[in-house]
Design a protein around this motif. Structure first.
Motif, PDB file in Angstrom:
ATOM      1  N   ILE A   1      57.681  58.367  82.738  1.00 56.84           N
ATOM      2  CA  ILE A   1      58.666  57.314  82.490  1.00 56.84           C
ATOM      3  C   ILE A   1      59.268  57.487  81.101  1.00 56.84           C
ATOM      4  O   ILE A   1      60.487  57.353  80.900  1.00 56.84           O
ATOM      5  CB  ILE A   1      58.026  55.913  82.645  1.00 56.84           C
ATOM      6  CG1 ILE A   1      57.720  55.638  84.128  1.00 56.84           C
ATOM      7  CG2 ILE A   1      58.950  54.830  82.101  1.00 56.84           C
ATOM      8  CD1 ILE A   1      57.003  54.333  84.382  1.00 56.84           C
ATOM      9  N   GLY A   2      58.427  57.814  80.102  1.00 57.38           N
ATOM     10  CA  GLY A   2      58.928  58.005  78.736  1.00 57.38           C
ATOM     11  C   GLY A   2      59.880  59.180  78.638  1.00 57.38           C
ATOM     12  O   GLY A   2      60.954  59.078  78.012  1.00 57.38           O
ATOM     13  N   LEU A   3      59.528  60.312  79.246  1.00 58.87           N
ATOM     14  CA  LEU A   3      60.409  61.489  79.193  1.00 58.87           C
ATOM     15  C   LEU A   3      61.700  61.248  79.969  1.00 58.87           C
ATOM     16  O   LEU A   3      62.777  61.718  79.572  1.00 58.87           O
ATOM     17  CB  LEU A   3      59.681  62.711  79.757  1.00 58.87           C
ATOM     18  CG  LEU A   3      58.567  63.284  78.873  1.00 58.87           C
ATOM     19  CD1 LEU A   3      57.824  64.402  79.606  1.00 58.87           C
ATOM     20  CD2 LEU A   3      59.125  63.802  77.552  1.00 58.87           C
ATOM     21  N   ALA A   4      61.599  60.506  81.069  1.00 60.48           N
ATOM     22  CA  ALA A   4      62.810  60.189  81.825  1.00 60.48           C
ATOM     23  C   ALA A   4      63.722  59.286  81.005  1.00 60.48           C
ATOM     24  O   ALA A   4      64.950  59.443  81.009  1.00 60.48           O
ATOM     25  CB  ALA A   4      62.439  59.515  83.142  1.00 60.48           C
ATOM     26  N   TYR A   5      63.126  58.327  80.293  1.00 59.12           N
ATOM     27  CA  TYR A   5      63.898  57.428  79.425  1.00 59.12           C
ATOM     28  C   TYR A   5      64.564  58.232  78.313  1.00 59.12           C
ATOM     29  O   TYR A   5      65.757  58.096  78.044  1.00 59.12           O
ATOM     30  CB  TYR A   5      62.941  56.375  78.857  1.00 59.12           C
ATOM     31  CG  TYR A   5      63.592  55.167  78.230  1.00 59.12           C
ATOM     32  CD1 TYR A   5      64.884  55.192  77.726  1.00 59.12           C
ATOM     33  CD2 TYR A   5      62.877  53.968  78.127  1.00 59.12           C
ATOM     34  CE1 TYR A   5      65.444  54.061  77.151  1.00 59.12           C
ATOM     35  CE2 TYR A   5      63.429  52.844  77.558  1.00 59.12           C
ATOM     36  CZ  TYR A   5      64.718  52.891  77.071  1.00 59.12           C
ATOM     37  OH  TYR A   5      65.267  51.785  76.495  1.00 59.12           O
ATOM     38  N   ILE A   6      63.807  59.105  77.655  1.00 61.49           N
ATOM     39  CA  ILE A   6      64.356  59.941  76.588  1.00 61.49           C
ATOM     40  C   ILE A   6      65.450  60.852  77.133  1.00 61.49           C
ATOM     41  O   ILE A   6      66.459  61.088  76.480  1.00 61.49           O
ATOM     42  CB  ILE A   6      63.226  60.779  75.942  1.00 61.49           C
ATOM     43  CG1 ILE A   6      62.363  59.875  75.045  1.00 61.49           C
ATOM     44  CG2 ILE A   6      63.784  61.944  75.130  1.00 61.49           C
ATOM     45  CD1 ILE A   6      61.151  60.565  74.471  1.00 61.49           C
ATOM     46  N   GLN A   7      65.241  61.350  78.370  1.00 61.91           N
ATOM     47  CA  GLN A   7      66.184  62.248  79.031  1.00 61.91           C
ATOM     48  C   GLN A   7      66.445  63.487  78.189  1.00 61.91           C
ATOM     49  O   GLN A   7      67.403  63.545  77.407  1.00 61.91           O
ATOM     50  CB  GLN A   7      67.511  61.531  79.331  1.00 61.91           C
ATOM     51  CG  GLN A   7      68.335  62.252  80.361  1.00 61.91           C
ATOM     52  CD  GLN A   7      69.812  62.281  80.036  1.00 61.91           C
ATOM     53  OE1 GLN A   7      70.423  63.317  80.195  1.00 61.91           O
ATOM     54  NE2 GLN A   7      70.384  61.196  79.581  1.00 61.91           N
ATOM     55  N   PRO A   8      65.575  64.520  78.293  1.00 63.83           N
ATOM     56  CA  PRO A   8      65.696  65.705  77.440  1.00 63.83           C
ATOM     57  C   PRO A   8      67.085  66.331  77.407  1.00 63.83           C
ATOM     58  O   PRO A   8      67.513  66.853  76.373  1.00 63.83           O
ATOM     59  CB  PRO A   8      64.669  66.663  78.060  1.00 63.83           C
ATOM     60  CG  PRO A   8      63.633  65.765  78.655  1.00 63.83           C
ATOM     61  CD  PRO A   8      64.392  64.591  79.184  1.00 63.83           C
ATOM     62  N   MET A   9      67.839  66.249  78.500  1.00 66.14           N
ATOM     63  CA  MET A   9      69.168  66.868  78.524  1.00 66.14           C
ATOM     64  C   MET A   9      70.178  66.141  77.654  1.00 66.14           C
ATOM     65  O   MET A   9      71.308  66.607  77.487  1.00 66.14           O
ATOM     66  CB  MET A   9      69.672  66.977  79.963  1.00 66.14           C
ATOM     67  CG  MET A   9      68.998  68.110  80.745  1.00 66.14           C
ATOM     68  SD  MET A   9      69.511  68.217  82.478  1.00 66.14           S
ATOM     69  CE  MET A   9      71.254  68.615  82.282  1.00 66.14           C
ATOM     70  N   THR A  10      69.771  65.025  77.046  1.00 65.12           N
ATOM     71  CA  THR A  10      70.670  64.333  76.130  1.00 65.12           C
ATOM     72  C   THR A  10      71.033  65.189  74.927  1.00 65.12           C
ATOM     73  O   THR A  10      72.029  64.940  74.255  1.00 65.12           O
ATOM     74  CB  THR A  10      70.038  62.999  75.655  1.00 65.12           C
ATOM     75  OG1 THR A  10      71.036  62.220  75.007  1.00 65.12           O
ATOM     76  CG2 THR A  10      68.919  63.242  74.670  1.00 65.12           C
ATOM     77  N   LEU A  11      70.214  66.219  74.638  1.00 65.69           N
ATOM     78  CA  LEU A  11      70.518  67.106  73.517  1.00 65.69           C
ATOM     79  C   LEU A  11      71.876  67.790  73.702  1.00 65.69           C
ATOM     80  O   LEU A  11      72.544  68.152  72.714  1.00 65.69           O
ATOM     81  CB  LEU A  11      69.416  68.145  73.331  1.00 65.69           C
ATOM     82  CG  LEU A  11      69.148  69.172  74.439  1.00 65.69           C
ATOM     83  CD1 LEU A  11      69.986  70.430  74.258  1.00 65.69           C
ATOM     84  CD2 LEU A  11      67.671  69.529  74.477  1.00 65.69           C
TER      85      LEU A  11
END
Length: 460
Positions: free
Chosen positions: A23-33
């Motif tokens: 849930i945390g990684l989905a919230y952060i959404q790595p592709m936001t970079l």
């Protein structure tokens, strides 16, 4: 003063360590970079990975403080509850109110990103079709509980990481062949293996911190995990571990990927991108071509929805705790649905707010989210000192001093440095929002004559 419990249903503890990290990684959404690269490259002077390092240090220190406070107060209220119980109920309300800028706008930013991607693929479709449809989907999934959110997000996170890996390898392969992005100036070129993307003779610490302030938005998922405290098994052990692991995993992905991106795109980002503030569509085209762009953007729509769904879950839980306390309407915000075991009213309200994504720019939303996040981060660090060192006098040895004074103060200082770089308009809007909260608190306490309502912790 305590607010009586009027509802029988409660949140259900069914999340394990891996559920929470997902849930945390989905919230952060790595592709936001890929979305923030242009604006951060511009503001950091071409040192995106170093700005990520600055942000990671601040967030990691703060995540340790969150862990300490979760063990003390395993409630879904996050920074609101920690400040309320450790420092002062009125201060806690103000922190919770200010944090709404982070929590309420986070689902919205994902709608904006999804619309950007969809418009790049289907330019003839009116953007309100996407805004309404995506908001409805995000709301419906959240109605059925946090475990459904975790299952929905797990495969999406893995595919995101795989896409970032392929994307980074494509850049690495080009750099090995001596190829840089078209438009790169010879004087700006970085060597493939060097420290120049992190630091060189032109580096400005102020510019790096400005970039880190924007990137604070990229890490906001880790703190949202604290809002799942009442749905997590063995919360005092699971959540602190999950927050640190989520932060470290995301930080490693961000720094490694943007090192190669910055090496490949070392010049002024306006040379490469028409829209520096929303670069994902253009950077995918630049690196992989039209087919790669179409496939990745198609999946990116799903990833931002995963992030939005997690953000939606977080804000609904914060509103639930504040409603349960009685500082906002208990009848509206403090209720759990007896069959779905979710705060249905809050989920619907957050969905309504997300609909306003059609009226606001990505950069402004990101700035406002950072304001709310920095407020929460600052007071969580301060709360550790108040709760452990000042109230409970846990300063008997060097380990206690390090854990409960040195680390949280270092976290606060690192966050304070980012406060100094907050955009002026954002600061004014944030302070205006805080002023509205102060007025509401005055009304709720009859001119500050009555105590701030609080929930009995034993009822959680």
């Amino acid at each position: 003063m305590s607010t009586p419990v009027t509802n029988v249903a409660k949140l259900q503890r069914n999340l394990g360590l891996w559920h929470v990290i997902i849930i945390g990684l989905a919230y952060i959404q790595p592709m936001t970079l890929l979305d923030t690269f242009g604006m951060v490259s511009r503001d950091s002077g071409g040192h995106v990975p170093m700005s990520y390092v600055f942000a990671l240090v601040a967030i990691l220190l703060t995540s340790i403080s969150y862990g300490h406070m979760i063990r003390a107060y395993p409630s879904s209220g996050s920074a609101y509850t920690y400040t309320q119980k450790s420092i002062n109920p009125s201060m806690g309300f103000m922190v919770g109110w200010s944090s709404w800028l982070d929590y309420l706008l986070s689902p919205m930013v994902n709608i904006i990103l999804a619309v950007i991607y969809l418009e790049a693929l289907f330019p003839s479709v009116h953007h309100w079709v996407w805004v309404i449809g995506l908001t409805a989907l995000m709301t419906i999934i959240n109605l059925f509980g946090s475990k459904v959110v975790a299952y929905f997000n797990s495969w999406i996170v893995f595919i995101q990481l795989a896409i970032i890996g392929v994307f980074t390898y494509m850049i690495f392969d080009a750099l090995q062949a001596g190829s840089y992005a078209a438009g790169t100036l010879a004087a700006d070129t970085y060597e493939l293996w060097s420290l120049e993307p992190f630091w060189n003779s032109m580096t400005s610490v102020g510019a790096l911190i400005t970039g880190a302030t924007i990137l604070c938005f990229s890490f906001t998922g880790f703190d949202s995990l604290s809002s799942l405290a009442e749905e997590t098994k063995d919360v005092k052990n699971t959540l602190p571990k999950a927050m640190i692991l989520t932060t470290l995993i995301a930080g490693a992905v961000f720094i490694i990927s943007t090192y190669f991106m910055q090496t490949y795109l070392p010049s002024d980002p306006s040379i490469y991108f028409e829209a520096v503030d929303e670069t994902q569509p253009e950077i995918l085209m630049l690196v992989g071509g039209a087919i790669f762009k179409a496939w990745v953007l198609g999946f990116a729509i799903v990833t931002v929805m995963a992030s939005g769904i997690s953000a939606h879950a977080g804000v609904s839980r914060l509103m639930y705790v504040m409603g349960r306390d009685g500082v906002i309407s208990n009848k509206i915000f403090g209720q759990i649905h007896p069959k779905l075991f979710t705060p249905v009213n809050n989920i619907l309200i957050a969905g309504g707010v997300a609909l306003t994504a059609g009226f606001i720019s990505l950069e402004r939303v990101v700035d406002l989210i950072s304001f709310g996040a920095l407020t929460a981060f600052s007071f969580v660090n301060i709360s550790v000192v108040f709760h452990y060192a000042l109230r409970n006098k846990l300063v008997k040895n060097g380990k206690d001093v390090f854990n409960y004074i040195i680390v949280p103060i270092a976290g606060f200082i690192s966050v304070f440095l980012m406060w100094l770089e907050v955009d002026g308009v954002t600061l004014k809007v944030g302070l205006f929002w805080a002023a509205l909260g102060f007025i509401w608190l005055g009304i709720k306490t009859a001119g500050f004559k009555k105590p701030v309502p609080q929930y009995k912790e034993e009822d959680v």
